[in-house]
Design a protein around this motif. Structure first.
Motif, PDB file in Angstrom:
ATOM      1  N   MET A 193      -8.911  -9.409  -2.409  1.00 62.13           N
ATOM      2  CA  MET A 193      -7.820  -8.402  -2.761  1.00 62.13           C
ATOM      3  C   MET A 193      -6.756  -9.225  -3.544  1.00 62.13           C
ATOM      4  SD  MET A 193      -5.590  -6.654   0.071  1.00 62.13           S
ATOM      5  CE  MET A 193      -6.630  -5.497   0.688  1.00 62.13           C
ATOM      6  N   GLN A 209     -12.828 -10.705  10.362  1.00 60.32           N
ATOM      7  CA  GLN A 209     -12.350  -9.862  11.668  1.00 60.32           C
ATOM      8  C   GLN A 209     -13.451  -8.994  12.056  1.00 60.32           C
ATOM      9  OE1 GLN A 209      -8.540  -7.876  11.619  1.00 60.32           O
ATOM     10  NE2 GLN A 209      -8.590  -7.343  13.632  1.00 60.32           N
ATOM     11  N   PHE A 215       0.897  -1.210   0.013  1.00 63.27           N
ATOM     12  CA  PHE A 215       0.074  -0.027  -0.219  1.00 63.27           C
ATOM     13  C   PHE A 215       0.832   1.287   0.344  1.00 63.27           C
ATOM     14  CE2 PHE A 215      -2.453  -3.240   2.594  1.00 63.27           C
ATOM     15  CZ  PHE A 215      -3.503  -3.591   1.629  1.00 63.27           C
ATOM     16  N   LEU A 271       4.152   1.116   2.084  1.00 60.60           N
ATOM     17  CA  LEU A 271       3.779   0.079   2.879  1.00 60.60           C
ATOM     18  C   LEU A 271       4.015  -1.534   2.435  1.00 60.60           C
ATOM     19  CD1 LEU A 271       3.038  -0.336   6.161  1.00 60.60           C
ATOM     20  CD2 LEU A 271       0.787  -0.236   5.533  1.00 60.60           C
ATOM     21  N   GLU A 330      -9.420 -13.811  13.850  1.00 59.51           N
ATOM     22  CA  GLU A 330      -9.669 -13.404  15.061  1.00 59.51           C
ATOM     23  C   GLU A 330     -10.963 -13.793  15.476  1.00 59.51           C
ATOM     24  OE1 GLU A 330      -8.406  -9.723  16.640  1.00 59.51           O
ATOM     25  OE2 GLU A 330      -6.845  -9.497  15.095  1.00 59.51           O
ATOM     26  N   ALA A 337       2.528  -4.590   3.032  1.00 53.78           N
ATOM     27  CA  ALA A 337       1.787  -5.140   3.970  1.00 53.78           C
ATOM     28  C   ALA A 337       1.754  -6.868   3.664  1.00 53.78           C
ATOM     29  CB  ALA A 337       0.293  -4.921   3.819  1.00 53.78           C
ATOM     30  N   HIS A 358      -5.272 -13.469  18.135  1.00 56.81           N
ATOM     31  CA  HIS A 358      -4.490 -12.624  19.380  1.00 56.81           C
ATOM     32  C   HIS A 358      -4.467 -13.139  20.647  1.00 56.81           C
ATOM     33  CE1 HIS A 358      -3.116  -8.944  17.349  1.00 56.81           C
ATOM     34  NE2 HIS A 358      -4.330  -8.756  16.671  1.00 56.81           N
ATOM     35  N   PRO A 373       1.838  -8.585  15.318  1.00 59.93           N
ATOM     36  CA  PRO A 373       1.272  -7.614  16.391  1.00 59.93           C
ATOM     37  C   PRO A 373       0.306  -6.793  15.337  1.00 59.93           C
ATOM     38  CG  PRO A 373       3.580  -7.174  15.814  1.00 59.93           C
ATOM     39  CD  PRO A 373       2.985  -8.851  15.542  1.00 59.93           C
ATOM     40  N   ASN A 374      -0.481  -6.048  16.055  1.00 60.20           N
ATOM     41  CA  ASN A 374      -1.529  -5.103  15.238  1.00 60.20           C
ATOM     42  C   ASN A 374      -0.810  -4.455  13.850  1.00 60.20           C
ATOM     43  OD1 ASN A 374      -2.490  -4.587  18.331  1.00 60.20           O
ATOM     44  ND2 ASN A 374      -4.170  -5.160  16.606  1.00 60.20           N
ATOM     45  N   GLY A 375      -1.260  -4.497  12.790  1.00 61.12           N
ATOM     46  CA  GLY A 375      -0.552  -4.030  11.334  1.00 61.12           C
ATOM     47  C   GLY A 375       0.285  -4.735  10.891  1.00 61.12           C
ATOM     48  N   ALA A 376       0.411  -6.052  11.370  1.00 62.42           N
ATOM     49  CA  ALA A 376       1.520  -7.053  10.864  1.00 62.42           C
ATOM     50  C   ALA A 376       1.123  -7.103   9.388  1.00 62.42           C
ATOM     51  CB  ALA A 376       1.662  -8.043  11.454  1.00 62.42           C
ATOM     52  N   GLY A 377      -0.191  -7.197   9.091  1.00 66.03           N
ATOM     53  CA  GLY A 377      -0.574  -7.698   7.688  1.00 66.03           C
ATOM     54  C   GLY A 377      -1.407  -8.822   7.596  1.00 66.03           C
ATOM     55  N   LYS A 378      -2.003  -9.296   8.791  1.00 66.89           N
ATOM     56  CA  LYS A 378      -2.676 -10.724   9.011  1.00 66.89           C
ATOM     57  C   LYS A 378      -3.922 -10.803   8.020  1.00 66.89           C
ATOM     58  CE  LYS A 378      -2.955 -10.416  13.463  1.00 66.89           C
ATOM     59  NZ  LYS A 378      -2.086  -9.141  13.676  1.00 66.89           N
ATOM     60  N   SER A 379      -4.732  -9.731   8.239  1.00 65.88           N
ATOM     61  CA  SER A 379      -6.020  -9.663   7.743  1.00 65.88           C
ATOM     62  C   SER A 379      -5.859  -9.536   6.226  1.00 65.88           C
ATOM     63  CB  SER A 379      -6.798  -8.481   8.165  1.00 65.88           C
ATOM     64  OG  SER A 379      -7.220  -8.726   9.454  1.00 65.88           O
ATOM     65  N   THR A 380      -4.747  -8.621   5.814  1.00 65.42           N
ATOM     66  CA  THR A 380      -4.410  -8.332   4.493  1.00 65.42           C
ATOM     67  C   THR A 380      -4.220  -9.587   3.657  1.00 65.42           C
ATOM     68  OG1 THR A 380      -3.683  -6.404   4.854  1.00 65.42           O
ATOM     69  CG2 THR A 380      -3.016  -7.076   2.732  1.00 65.42           C
TER      70      THR A 380
HETATM   71  N1  LIG Z   1      -6.758  -1.321   1.742  1.00 62.03           N
HETATM   72  C1  LIG Z   1      -5.603  -0.635   2.489  1.00 62.03           C
HETATM   73  N2  LIG Z   1      -4.993   0.410   2.016  1.00 62.03           N
HETATM   74  C2  LIG Z   1      -3.956   1.006   2.727  1.00 62.03           C
HETATM   75  N3  LIG Z   1      -3.326   0.332   3.911  1.00 62.03           N
HETATM   76  C3  LIG Z   1      -3.922  -0.574   4.236  1.00 62.03           C
HETATM   77  C4  LIG Z   1      -5.081  -1.239   3.772  1.00 62.03           C
HETATM   78  N4  LIG Z   1      -5.510  -2.441   4.297  1.00 62.03           N
HETATM   79  C5  LIG Z   1      -4.701  -2.733   5.363  1.00 62.03           C
HETATM   80  N5  LIG Z   1      -3.596  -1.408   5.378  1.00 62.03           N
HETATM   81  C6  LIG Z   1      -2.574  -1.347   6.100  1.00 62.03           C
HETATM   82  O1  LIG Z   1      -1.761  -2.445   5.973  1.00 62.03           O
HETATM   83  C7  LIG Z   1      -1.393  -2.949   7.261  1.00 62.03           C
HETATM   84  C8  LIG Z   1      -1.669  -4.327   7.763  1.00 62.03           C
HETATM   85  O2  LIG Z   1      -3.032  -4.273   8.029  1.00 62.03           O
HETATM   86  P1  LIG Z   1      -4.012  -5.467   8.355  1.00 62.03           P
HETATM   87  O3  LIG Z   1      -5.242  -5.221   8.535  1.00 62.03           O
HETATM   88  O4  LIG Z   1      -3.754  -6.724   7.295  1.00 62.03           O
HETATM   89  O5  LIG Z   1      -3.216  -5.768   9.746  1.00 62.03           O
HETATM   90  P2  LIG Z   1      -3.541  -6.849  10.855  1.00 62.03           P
HETATM   91  O6  LIG Z   1      -2.210  -7.861  11.188  1.00 62.03           O
HETATM   92  O7  LIG Z   1      -4.578  -7.703  10.500  1.00 62.03           O
HETATM   93  O8  LIG Z   1      -3.609  -6.042  12.348  1.00 62.03           O
HETATM   94  P3  LIG Z   1      -4.885  -6.444  13.269  1.00 62.03           P
HETATM   95  O9  LIG Z   1      -4.051  -7.427  14.276  1.00 62.03           O
HETATM   96  O10 LIG Z   1      -4.816  -5.178  13.919  1.00 62.03           O
HETATM   97  O11 LIG Z   1      -6.074  -6.789  12.841  1.00 62.03           O
HETATM   98  C9  LIG Z   1      -1.272  -1.877   8.321  1.00 62.03           C
HETATM   99  O12 LIG Z   1      -0.498  -0.898   8.429  1.00 62.03           O
HETATM  100  C10 LIG Z   1      -2.743  -1.291   7.749  1.00 62.03           C
HETATM  101  O13 LIG Z   1      -3.106   0.131   7.905  1.00 62.03           O
END
Ligand SMILES: Nc1ncnc2c1ncn2[C@@H]1O[C@H](COP(=O)(O)OP(=O)(O)OP(=O)(O)O)[C@@H](O)[C@H]1O
Ligand SMILES: [Mg+2]
Lengths: 251, 327
Positions: A55, A87, A15, A18, A174, A20, A205, A39-46
């Protein structure tokens, strides 16, 4: 070693600046729970979104049941047998709990283009939906409006809808969030048995749940898998301790 | 029976009682008004399938209403001049038979809905509203510039079309015909909303991700809903043209789209009887206030604003409350 059911090969997604997902390769084998932590924001949901088809990765491929599914959309991947929970609950909020479950059963059975027979009187669909609700413990809330469910109950319903699909593999983002200690424990017990039906890629988590359940754990930090292994291996891994578990020990 | 069922039954009773009273006291004008309510409600029943069940805010349903109207006008005008529509490669003649006209109206508006839907359903939100509006306006300007069928002035049909076994020139007979069609459309709409298709369509309105995740494609659901919706509104257009024995480009104008939408919103979006209540209220207001002031639509606007701000469920929703039962 058994052939993996689900596999990502070098999944990369950026992104802007970044990253992800950074060349993520992991797999899910029959009968296992593979936990994905980080950790939060690691990119798991992505990553989950790219596996589920919501996606497109910038590069890399997703293989499911021995087939390259990278070009398929969510609908096609769901039909192949990928059952997913979100999630952030994605449910039809105006529906009753039972209606949401019946929707899942309908998706699994097919025959959506039917215009006359009441769907809520279709025995086969109702049975399948009710069974799924019973398995997650929501049967007493079948007639409740979904919007009135607690946060935790919505997570349970997410799992129930995934169950109605009788999928070949589960992706769960989650599922324990908001369940509380008792609910978490019950769901942990449930997932423990569920892996025999279909393997689970579990983002979670709740570390107690993860270490109790996971056959293997992958640790994701800044979009990179820094380690994959059994619970014991992950606990002992110095990189993991530094990057991730260390934070928890300190807390 | 739910509260909403009682309200619907009461409304049906009223809609039967009023013309019965008008008929027994010989007030043909009231009969015509009731017929108009039924036909406009039918147009709303069509829109309600797209808007209420599918959440598709179409601002272009005048396209289907107009196509239905022009299907009637073209077929009937050729029949009244004994001039075939087409001689080559096959001979197509006009007709004054309502069942044939309705069939043609529904098929042509369904095809138009398929085309318009296939293109516009790739967008959503404001873009969808604007694209559907644009299609409607395109047809509006097309008919204005199409001299064969009256162009801007429209076209009169001198004698109402026929229906086997009925004398449609007798107001009460045409009224019964319109009521029966509305009744059938309501029945169909009620079944549809409870059928597998209805469940999936309403789920897609609430959460498209959910529907995709269980392996159902929202686009197909919406397209089919749009086509059904367009066909019903097209049928209403053909009946409306027959009621007035007149067609004109106004049927295609965005005012018409707006009015059909007003019926649905006033009565209750997604409620089975919403369009019926809305169309009845609209005609009632037009009848009562239209005589008092030329600016009656200002009152209508205020009412609409009140509904949107304070009574989201419209007339039916406000009276019946929220539905929670799932059977
Ligand atoms: N559509 C998007 N556009 C831009 N940035 C994005 C997008 N989706 C996610 N991100 C960024 O990518 C990174 C990973 O997000 P993601 O949701 O995958 O984290 P996560 O590991 O699931 O976190 P959490 O534990 O909080 O759920 C984050 O920094 C988020 O802000
Ligand atoms: Mg996440």
């Amino acid at each position: 070693m058994t052939e993996p059911l689900l596999q990502t090969r070098g999944i990369t997604k950026s992104f802007g600046a970044l990253k992800a997902s950074d060349a993520i390769s992991l797999d899910l084998r029959p009968g296992e729970i593979h936990a994905l932590i980080g950790p939060n924001g690691a990119g798991k949901s992505t990553l989950i979104k790219q596996i589920a088809g919501n996606m497109q990765p910038d590069s890399g491929t997703v293989h499911f049941l021995g087939q390259d599914v990278t070009a398929l959309d969510t609908v096609a991947r769901a039909r192949l047998g990928l059952g997913r929970t979100f999630q952030i609950s994605a449910l039809a909020m105006e529906f009753t709990v039972l209606q949401n479950a019946v929707l899942g059963a309908l998706g699994a059975r097919g025959g959506v283009m039917r215009f006359f027979r009441p769907v809520m009187k279709d025995r086969a669909l109702l049975d399948r939906a009710t069974e799924a609700l019973e398995r997650v413990g929501l049967q007493d809330h079948a007639a409740t409006r979904t919007a009135e469910l607690s946060h935790g109950q919505r997570r349970q319903l997410e799992v129930a809808v995934a169950l109605t699909l009788k999928p070949r593999a589960f992706l769960m983002d989650e599922p324990m969030a908001g369940l509380g200690a008792g609910g978490s424990k019950r769901l942990t017990g449930f997932l423990d048995g569920l892996r025999a039906e279909a393997p689970i890629l579990l983002v979670e988590h709740d570390m107690d749940a993860v270490f109790a359940l996971a056959d293997r754990i992958s640790v994701l930090v800044y979009g990179q898998v820094i380690a994959t292994g059994t619970a014991a291996e992950i606990r002992a891994n110095p990189d993991v301790r530094r990057a991730y578990l260390g934070e928890e020990d300190a807390a | 029976m739910t509260r909403e069922n009682y309200i619907n039954a009461g409304l049906t009773f009223l809609l039967v009682l009023v013309p019965f009273w008008a008929w027994s006291t010989g007030q043909a004008y009231i009969l015509t008004l009731c017929t108009k309510v039924a036909i406009l409600a039918l147009a709303g029943v069509g829109l309600n399938i797209a808007l209420g069940l599918g959440g598709l805010v179409s601002f272009g349903h005048a396209a289907f209403f107009g196509i239905g109207g022009y299907a009637m006008g073209i077929l009937a005008s050729h029949a009244q001049t004994f001039d075939p529509i087409m001689e080559w490669p096959i001979l197509i003649e006009g007709t004054k038979s309502m069942p044939v006209i309705w069939l043609v109206a529904m098929i042509t508006s369904a095809l138009a809905a398929l085309l318009i839907g296939a293109l516009s359903l790739r967008t959503s939100g404001v873009y969808f509203i604007m694209i559907t509006l644009a299609f409607g306006q395109m047809l509006y300007y097309f008919t204005i510039g199409w001299p064969a069928y009256g162009g801007e002035d429209g076209l009169s049909i001198y004698v109402r079309n026929s229906f086997p076994g009925l004398n449609t020139l007798v107001p009460v007979q045409f009224l019964i015909l319109s009521y029966v069609i509305l009744g059938l459309a309501l029945l169909f709409s009620a079944r549809l909303s409870r059928a597998p298709f209805g469940l999936a369509l309403t789920a897609a309105r609430q959460n498209a991700d959910r529907v995709e995740t269980v392996g159902i494609a929202p686009y197909r659901l919406r397209l089919v809903a749009f086509v059904i919706s367009g066909a019903i509104t097209g049928l209403a257009g053909a009946l409306f043209a027959d009621l007035n024995r007149f067609i004109s480009p106004t049927m295609f104008s965005w005012h018409t789209s707006g009015e059909i939408m007003i019926f649905v919103i006033l009565g209750g979006v997604g409620r089975l009887y919403g369009p019926v209540a809305g169309a009845a209220l609209f005609i009632l207001l037009e009848h009562l206030l239209g005589g008092v002031s030329d600016y009656w639509k200002i009152f209508l606007g205020a009412l609409l604003l009140a509904v949107v701000l304070f009574a989201r469920g419209g007339l039916i929703g406000t009276l019946a409350g929220r539905e929670v039962a799932h059977d």
